[in-house]
Design a protein around this motif. Structure first.
Motif, mmCIF file in Angstrom:
data_model
loop_
_atom_site.group_PDB
_atom_site.id
_atom_site.type_symbol
_atom_site.label_atom_id
_atom_site.label_comp_id
_atom_site.label_asym_id
_atom_site.label_seq_id
_atom_site.Cartn_x
_atom_site.Cartn_y
_atom_site.Cartn_z
ATOM 1 N N GLU A 113 -8.982 13.006 -3.479
ATOM 2 C CA GLU A 113 -9.822 12.047 -2.731
ATOM 3 C C GLU A 113 -9.372 10.614 -2.981
ATOM 4 N N LYS A 114 -8.996 10.312 -4.205
ATOM 5 C CA LYS A 114 -8.531 8.954 -4.532
ATOM 6 C C LYS A 114 -7.210 8.645 -3.839
ATOM 7 N N LEU A 115 -6.301 9.592 -3.860
ATOM 8 C CA LEU A 115 -5.031 9.391 -3.177
ATOM 9 C C LEU A 115 -5.227 9.332 -1.667
ATOM 10 N N GLY A 116 -6.157 10.138 -1.153
ATOM 11 C CA GLY A 116 -6.459 10.084 0.266
ATOM 12 C C GLY A 116 -7.033 8.750 0.686
ATOM 13 N N GLU A 117 -7.777 8.110 -0.213
ATOM 14 C CA GLU A 117 -8.330 6.784 0.085
ATOM 15 C C GLU A 117 -7.210 5.757 0.235
ATOM 16 N N ILE A 118 -6.223 5.787 -0.674
ATOM 17 C CA ILE A 118 -5.100 4.855 -0.560
ATOM 18 C C ILE A 118 -4.309 5.146 0.716
ATOM 19 N N TRP A 119 -4.075 6.429 1.002
ATOM 20 C CA TRP A 119 -3.355 6.798 2.218
ATOM 21 C C TRP A 119 -4.071 6.271 3.459
ATOM 22 N N THR A 120 -5.390 6.359 3.456
ATOM 23 C CA THR A 120 -6.169 5.886 4.607
ATOM 24 C C THR A 120 -6.006 4.382 4.792
ATOM 25 N N MET A 121 -6.047 3.622 3.701
ATOM 26 C CA MET A 121 -5.810 2.180 3.788
ATOM 27 C C MET A 121 -4.439 1.897 4.403
ATOM 28 N N LYS A 122 -3.438 2.617 3.916
ATOM 29 C CA LYS A 122 -2.066 2.436 4.397
ATOM 30 C C LYS A 122 -1.957 2.746 5.889
ATOM 31 N N PRO B 137 -6.838 -4.507 -4.258
ATOM 32 C CA PRO B 137 -7.427 -4.353 -5.595
ATOM 33 C C PRO B 137 -8.050 -2.973 -5.816
ATOM 34 N N ARG B 138 -8.660 -2.417 -4.770
ATOM 35 C CA ARG B 138 -9.232 -1.078 -4.893
ATOM 36 C C ARG B 138 -8.128 -0.046 -5.119
ATOM 37 N N ALA B 139 -7.036 -0.137 -4.390
ATOM 38 C CA ALA B 139 -5.930 0.795 -4.578
ATOM 39 C C ALA B 139 -5.365 0.691 -5.990
ATOM 40 N N MET B 140 -5.261 -0.529 -6.515
ATOM 41 C CA MET B 140 -4.766 -0.716 -7.876
ATOM 42 C C MET B 140 -5.725 -0.092 -8.889
ATOM 43 N N GLU B 141 -7.020 -0.232 -8.640
ATOM 44 C CA GLU B 141 -8.020 0.386 -9.511
ATOM 45 C C GLU B 141 -7.883 1.911 -9.508
ATOM 46 N N LEU B 142 -7.658 2.480 -8.330
ATOM 47 C CA LEU B 142 -7.516 3.929 -8.233
ATOM 48 C C LEU B 142 -6.284 4.422 -8.985
ATOM 49 N N LEU C 107 0.827 -1.204 0.000
ATOM 50 C CA LEU C 107 0.000 0.000 0.000
ATOM 51 C C LEU C 107 0.865 1.259 0.000
ATOM 52 N N GLU C 108 1.963 1.231 0.738
ATOM 53 C CA GLU C 108 2.898 2.361 0.707
ATOM 54 C C GLU C 108 3.424 2.580 -0.710
ATOM 55 N N PHE C 109 3.773 1.484 -1.372
ATOM 56 C CA PHE C 109 4.304 1.564 -2.729
ATOM 57 C C PHE C 109 3.247 2.122 -3.680
ATOM 58 N N LEU C 110 2.017 1.641 -3.545
ATOM 59 C CA LEU C 110 0.926 2.116 -4.402
ATOM 60 C C LEU C 110 0.644 3.596 -4.158
ATOM 61 N N PHE C 111 0.671 4.008 -2.902
ATOM 62 C CA PHE C 111 0.458 5.421 -2.613
ATOM 63 C C PHE C 111 1.573 6.262 -3.223
ATOM 64 N N ALA D 114 4.630 1.626 -12.856
ATOM 65 C CA ALA D 114 3.256 1.568 -12.358
ATOM 66 C C ALA D 114 2.447 0.519 -13.107
ATOM 67 N N TRP D 115 2.566 0.494 -14.436
ATOM 68 C CA TRP D 115 1.770 -0.467 -15.205
ATOM 69 C C TRP D 115 2.210 -1.901 -14.940
ATOM 70 N N ASP D 116 3.496 -2.107 -14.780
ATOM 71 C CA ASP D 116 3.984 -3.444 -14.464
ATOM 72 C C ASP D 116 3.459 -3.898 -13.102
ATOM 73 N N PHE D 117 3.249 -2.948 -12.208
ATOM 74 C CA PHE D 117 2.755 -3.257 -10.859
ATOM 75 C C PHE D 117 1.259 -3.529 -10.843
ATOM 76 N N ILE D 118 0.489 -2.848 -11.697
ATOM 77 C CA ILE D 118 -0.979 -2.933 -11.595
ATOM 78 C C ILE D 118 -1.667 -3.552 -12.806
ATOM 79 N N GLY D 119 -0.988 -3.587 -13.968
ATOM 80 C CA GLY D 119 -1.714 -3.973 -15.170
ATOM 81 C C GLY D 119 -1.101 -5.055 -16.024
ATOM 82 N N SER D 120 0.170 -5.383 -15.827
ATOM 83 C CA SER D 120 0.788 -6.450 -16.610
ATOM 84 C C SER D 120 0.244 -7.798 -16.157
ATOM 85 N N ASP D 121 0.674 -8.867 -16.813
ATOM 86 C CA ASP D 121 0.199 -10.181 -16.394
ATOM 87 C C ASP D 121 0.662 -10.503 -14.979
#
Length: 489
Positions: free
Chosen positions: A330-339, A380-385, A306-310, A432-439
């Motif tokens: 707001e989207k970044l704040g949501e990831i921060w809140t999860m973290k 998964p929600r953080a990756m979507e954001l 989560l830290e990495f995603l933020f 970022a794409w390799d982290f959230i969108g590649s295979d």
């Protein structure tokens, strides 16, 4: 021997004849094969990190005095728990939290089990407990890397294991000799199998459903990876044999998953920890405090992810200027809140830790179980954001070959960010794409949804495990007070 270096670890992988299969080919050397070498060397780096941070990651062996991994330690204070967590954090940060089965996962599992040999000795299993204690000493003193397989194949989940595939699919005991038990069947999901020294089998969290007639399936044992009859069938490799500029995650961190085939495999009796003991099989997960320790490790890694995603989300938004918009904030704040909620729960688990036998500290299970139900949705929600924040920029990112080609001038002009040159922006978007969108990124999302039970079952289990007395008393006291006031009036 003391804790290994990365070079020693890689040499160990070359010495056996394990049957690792990929695309119909038996892989002879995972340290040099194009689709395995990246991860093999990344695991080797984890072992080197122990020697770069010895004050945190190494501790003194209680039997030899050698320096061994901290994650093999029995924690006897809150400070010990913090040190184990810091070790896991250093390893998790090496991959941005991508490698879910780094060696600390099973180091901590077997330290947990070895600290509760009193539980493993129940119901006449004294020899199994002795075997487990000796095995733990063996892996600690040799700093071995383990994989595990604790789930039976997906054949028909609506029936008991003994009934799936005519009773000939799930791993089970089929015979015995003077020196060994013989097992047959299959198990999944042996993550990190190509890069491990040993395979272990132990009860899963679902063991409570075992019936008396399922005794042949109630097993716990360990084996070297090259034991005759063991075959590992790997999924497609997601490793990219390209420059790390293009695939900074996939080129290095595909820890691989495999189905393990046990083709009439002989397990030496000194390697057997549990053999058909249904009562013990049902109790082990709860009675050994396994859930507390392993979720502690897992949530430490998840917090790192989560830290990495933020960090990715903030840097993309800052480069493109969209962090000036409140809906992106707001989207970044949501990831921060999860973290932050994850970090806070980990702190709470340490501060609320208690001792069990022999002064050994156990993290408070309650905040960890709460996190465990949330995390399959949070990551998964953080990756979507992140996908939303980066938008179409992920689809149009040049490669290293483009940067080195004749169009570099155009790339520098048209791919720049508001506060960074084109190459820096491209590197970030490719990461970022390799982290959230590649295979491999998609595999990581699926992994977060289902390892250690899915969100639905874990959240339901949280309710069943909860001590409800305090809250019930709170409501009853309130009702009694209302009743008393009514009578007095």
């Amino acid at each position: 021997m003391p804790a290994r270096t990365g070079e020693q670890y890689l040499e160990g992988l070359k010495k056996d004849n394990r049957e690792i299969w990929l695309n119909g080919e038996q892989i002879k050397d995972v340290t040099t094969h194009s689709e395995f070498k990246g991860a093999a060397h990344s695991v080797a780096h984890l072992y080197d990190l122990q020697h770069e941070h010895p004050e945190v990651m190494l501790t003194e062996s209680p039997t030899t005095g050698d320096k061994v991994g901290t994650t093999f330690m029995f924690p006897r204070s809150k400070e010990d728990l913090k040190r184990i967590q810091e070790t896991s954090k250093i390893w998790a940060e090496a991959s941005g939290g991508i490698m879910g089965r780094s060696p600390d996962y099973l180091n901590i599992t077997f330290a947990c089990y070895a600290s509760r040999l009193d539980v493993w000795s129940r119901y006449g299993n004294e020899q199994g407990a002795k075997n487990l204690g000796e095995y733990f000493n063996f892996i600690r003193e040799n700093d071995l890397c383990l994989t595990h397989c604790i789930v039976n194949p997906q054949i028909d989940r609506s029936v008991a294991e003994a009934e799936q595939g005519g009773g000939e699919v799930a791993l089970r005991k089929i015979g015995e000799t003077e020196d060994s038990i013989i097992v047959s069947g299959a198990r999944m999901l042996a993550t990190l199998a190509p890069f491990s020294d040993e395979l272990v089998v132990y009860p899963s969290a679902g063991g409570k459903g075992m019936r008396p007639e399922d005794a042949p399936y109630a097993l716990a044992f360990s084996l070297p990876m090259d034991t005759p009859g063991l075959k590992f069938i790997c999924r497609d490799s997601y490793s990219k044999d390209r420059d790390v500029f293009d695939y900074p995650i996939s080129a290095r961190f595909d820890e691989m998953d495999a189905v393990v085939i046990f083709d009439d495999v002989h397990i030496p009796k000194e390697r057997v920890f549990l053999d058909g003991n249904i009562e013990l099989f049902r109790e082990l997960t709860d009675a050994t405090n396994w859930r507390s320790y392993i979720v502690f490790q897992a949530m430490t890694r998840a917090n790192t992810k989560l830290e990495f995603l933020f960090g990715i989300g903030h840097m993309i938004a800052d480069m493109t200027g969209v962090n000036q918009f409140d809906h992106i904030q707001e989207k970044l704040g949501e990831i921060w809140t999860m973290k932050e909620m994850t970090r806070s729960a980990l702190v709470s688990s340490i501060e609320g830790s208690t001792t069990v036998v022999d002064g050994i500290y156990v993290p408070d299970e309650k905040p960890l179980v709460a996190l465990r139900g949330l995390m399959p949705n949070w990551i998964p929600r953080a990756m979507e954001l992140i996908r939303v924040i980066g938008g179409g920029g992920f689809m149009l990112t040049p490669s290293k070959a483009d940067l080195e080609g004749p169009l570099r001038g155009y790339i520098d002009k048209y791919y720049q960010a508001r506060n960074a040159p084109a190459e820096e922006k491209i590197r970030l978007f490719r990461l970022a794409w390799d982290f959230i969108g590649s295979d491999l990124g998609s595999r990581g999302e699926l992994y977060e949804r289902f390892y250690l039970l899915d969100s639905f079952r874990m959240t339901a289990a949280a309710y069943l495990m909860a001590d409800k007395q305090k809250e019930t008393d709170l409501v009853n006291n309130f009702l009694n007070e209302v009743t008393r006031e009514k009578v007095e009036k």
